[in-house]
Design a protein around this motif. Structure first.
Motif, PDB file in Angstrom:
ATOM      1  N   LEU A  42       2.090  63.769  45.500  1.00  0.00           N
ATOM      2  CA  LEU A  42       3.132  64.247  46.418  1.00  0.00           C
ATOM      3  C   LEU A  42       2.596  64.531  47.826  1.00  0.00           C
ATOM      4  CD1 LEU A  42       5.965  64.211  45.324  1.00  0.00           C
ATOM      5  CD2 LEU A  42       5.938  66.717  45.313  1.00  0.00           C
ATOM      6  N   PRO A  43       1.549  65.349  47.942  1.00  0.00           N
ATOM      7  CA  PRO A  43       1.001  65.587  49.290  1.00  0.00           C
ATOM      8  C   PRO A  43       0.470  64.313  49.935  1.00  0.00           C
ATOM      9  CG  PRO A  43      -0.364  66.647  47.592  1.00  0.00           C
ATOM     10  CD  PRO A  43       0.881  66.187  46.924  1.00  0.00           C
ATOM     11  N   PHE A  44      -0.069  63.406  49.137  1.00  0.00           N
ATOM     12  CA  PHE A  44      -0.584  62.143  49.677  1.00  0.00           C
ATOM     13  C   PHE A  44       0.550  61.350  50.334  1.00  0.00           C
ATOM     14  CE2 PHE A  44      -1.516  57.646  49.443  1.00  0.00           C
ATOM     15  CZ  PHE A  44      -2.836  57.561  49.848  1.00  0.00           C
ATOM     16  N   VAL A  45       1.657  61.231  49.605  1.00  0.00           N
ATOM     17  CA  VAL A  45       2.798  60.474  50.115  1.00  0.00           C
ATOM     18  C   VAL A  45       3.395  61.161  51.343  1.00  0.00           C
ATOM     19  CG1 VAL A  45       5.176  59.774  49.598  1.00  0.00           C
ATOM     20  CG2 VAL A  45       3.369  59.368  47.918  1.00  0.00           C
ATOM     21  N   ALA A  46       3.501  62.484  51.295  1.00  0.00           N
ATOM     22  CA  ALA A  46       4.080  63.249  52.413  1.00  0.00           C
ATOM     23  C   ALA A  46       3.317  62.969  53.706  1.00  0.00           C
ATOM     24  CB  ALA A  46       4.063  64.736  52.099  1.00  0.00           C
ATOM     25  N   ASP A  47       2.019  62.865  53.587  1.00  0.00           N
ATOM     26  CA  ASP A  47       1.171  62.614  54.744  1.00  0.00           C
ATOM     27  C   ASP A  47       1.532  61.288  55.428  1.00  0.00           C
ATOM     28  OD1 ASP A  47      -1.001  63.117  56.484  1.00  0.00           O
ATOM     29  OD2 ASP A  47      -2.218  61.695  55.332  1.00  0.00           O
ATOM     30  N   PHE A  48       1.967  60.299  54.633  1.00  0.00           N
ATOM     31  CA  PHE A  48       2.379  59.020  55.213  1.00  0.00           C
ATOM     32  C   PHE A  48       3.824  59.074  55.716  1.00  0.00           C
ATOM     33  CE2 PHE A  48      -1.389  57.428  53.117  1.00  0.00           C
ATOM     34  CZ  PHE A  48      -1.796  56.407  53.952  1.00  0.00           C
ATOM     35  N   GLN A  49       4.650  59.839  55.001  1.00  0.00           N
ATOM     36  CA  GLN A  49       6.075  59.876  55.378  1.00  0.00           C
ATOM     37  C   GLN A  49       6.308  60.530  56.728  1.00  0.00           C
ATOM     38  OE1 GLN A  49       7.636  61.280  51.606  1.00  0.00           O
ATOM     39  NE2 GLN A  49       8.954  59.450  51.486  1.00  0.00           N
ATOM     40  N   HIS A  50       5.346  61.353  57.169  1.00  0.00           N
ATOM     41  CA  HIS A  50       5.446  61.936  58.513  1.00  0.00           C
ATOM     42  C   HIS A  50       5.399  60.857  59.590  1.00  0.00           C
ATOM     43  CE1 HIS A  50       5.236  65.951  57.113  1.00  0.00           C
ATOM     44  NE2 HIS A  50       4.008  65.864  56.663  1.00  0.00           N
TER      45      HIS A  50
END
Ligand code: GDP
Ligand code: K
Ligand code: MG
Length: 297
Positions: free
Chosen positions: A134-142
């Motif tokens: 989840l945090p990994f994906v969030a970092d890209f979604q920004h």
């Protein structure tokens, strides 16, 4: 041409070694793109064709985007970037075990100019704990507005079918571009050369893998027993030639044996493979040589 429900072209883009070629091979169910743990393995665009009764997707495996250090490198990056403007959707593949880096940001900047749907594909999830996703994906979604996000494992096949269905849904109605039994746009001769190069990549180190090109000189179906294939491995310096031949020819023998097995699998026939090593000084920086070896448009 038949009218198909959904058809189109999809680019796979991402830093070297994220698993683009592995994913492509899984989709077409056959080895059409060579794989290795070395960066810059894929030098040309390779199309993998996925056909079902109501869809056809032509996936384009691009050379990884990196900072070019030779004329060949420059060609590879240009080839990858130009693809982005010609496709119906883009799969931006990242490696779940690697934090977002400068290579990713370089690609993201280019993707901001792309008007087509972009999927974020988080590959190698077989290597990470689910809680870390989840945090990994969030970092890209920004950084970018993704159409959808798919965590997958190209190696183990996790979530790949789901991703395929989602991609197909994004494609417009259109024709079937290739016959249904065709899995790639590249001729046999090209793939055979790549299978030889793959073994060079697997068995040698340092500068040798990047200095090698393979030319298939002859494919001769002489009799029903065996196919005779003659190929030259081109290197840039005589020291590299020495490494490739090895003590008493041992290295070249190993490359030949392993490549032959792969080629036999591809062709479904017994193969007799003859390999030579030739020196062509600095071929990676010479326009004429690059063209002759198939690395220029
Ligand atoms: P490319 O440079 O993006 O085309 O990457 P490759 O397909 O050549 O793969 C690079 C390396 O990553 C190879 O050693 C693959 O076996 C490995 N790899 C690819 N996909 C996966 C995956 O889903 N899980 C794991 N554990 N390894 C993978
Ligand atoms: K690779
Ligand atoms: Mg590749």
């Amino acid at each position: 041409m038949d009218l198909k429900k959904h058809s189109g072209f999809v680019a796979i883009i991402g830093r070297p070694n994220v698993g683009k070629s592995t994913f492509l091979n899984r989709i077409v169910g056959q080895k059409i793109a060579i794989m290795s743990d070395k960066a810059q393995t894929t030098r040309n665009k390779i199309q993998g064709i996925y056909t079902t009764p109501d869809s056809q997707v032509v996936f384009i495996d691009t050379p990884g985007i990196h900072k070019p250090q030779s004329r060949l490198g420059d060609y590879m990056v240009q080839s990858a970037l130009s693809t982005l403007n010609e496709v119906d959707a883009v799969l931006f593949m990242v490696n779940a075990t690697q934090k977002r880096g400068r290579g990713d940001d370089f690609i993201i900047e280019r993707l901001k100019q792309v008007k087509k749907p972009i999927f974020l594909i988080v590959n190698k999830i077989d290597q990470v704990h689910p809680d870390d996703l989840l945090p990994f994906v969030a970092d890209f979604q920004h950084t970018l507005d993704f159409q959808e996000v798919y965590p997958i494992s190209a190696l183990e096949g996790i979530n790949c079918d789901e991703l395929l269905s989602a991609v197909v849904k994004q494609l417009p109605e259109g024709p079937q571009y290739y016959p249904e039994d065709q899995v790639t746009d590249h001729p046999e001769r090209f793939i055979i050369g790549e299978l030889v190069r793959e073994q060079v990549l697997a068995l040698t180190r340092q500068e040798v893998p990047h200095s090698v090109a393979v030319v298939v000189e002859q494919i001769n179906r002489r009799d029903e027993q065996k196919i005779l294939i003659q190929a030259s491995i081109i290197v840039e310096r005589s020291s590299q030639k020495g490494i490739l031949i090895g003590h008493g020819g041992q290295m070249l023998k190993r490359i030949g044996t392993q490549a032959r097995k792969q080629i036999e699998r591809l062709l479904g026939d017994r193969v007799y493979l003859e390999l030579w090593v030739k020196v062509q000084q600095n071929w990676r920086d010479k326009k004429v040589d690059l063209q002759a070896l198939g690395y220029q448009p």
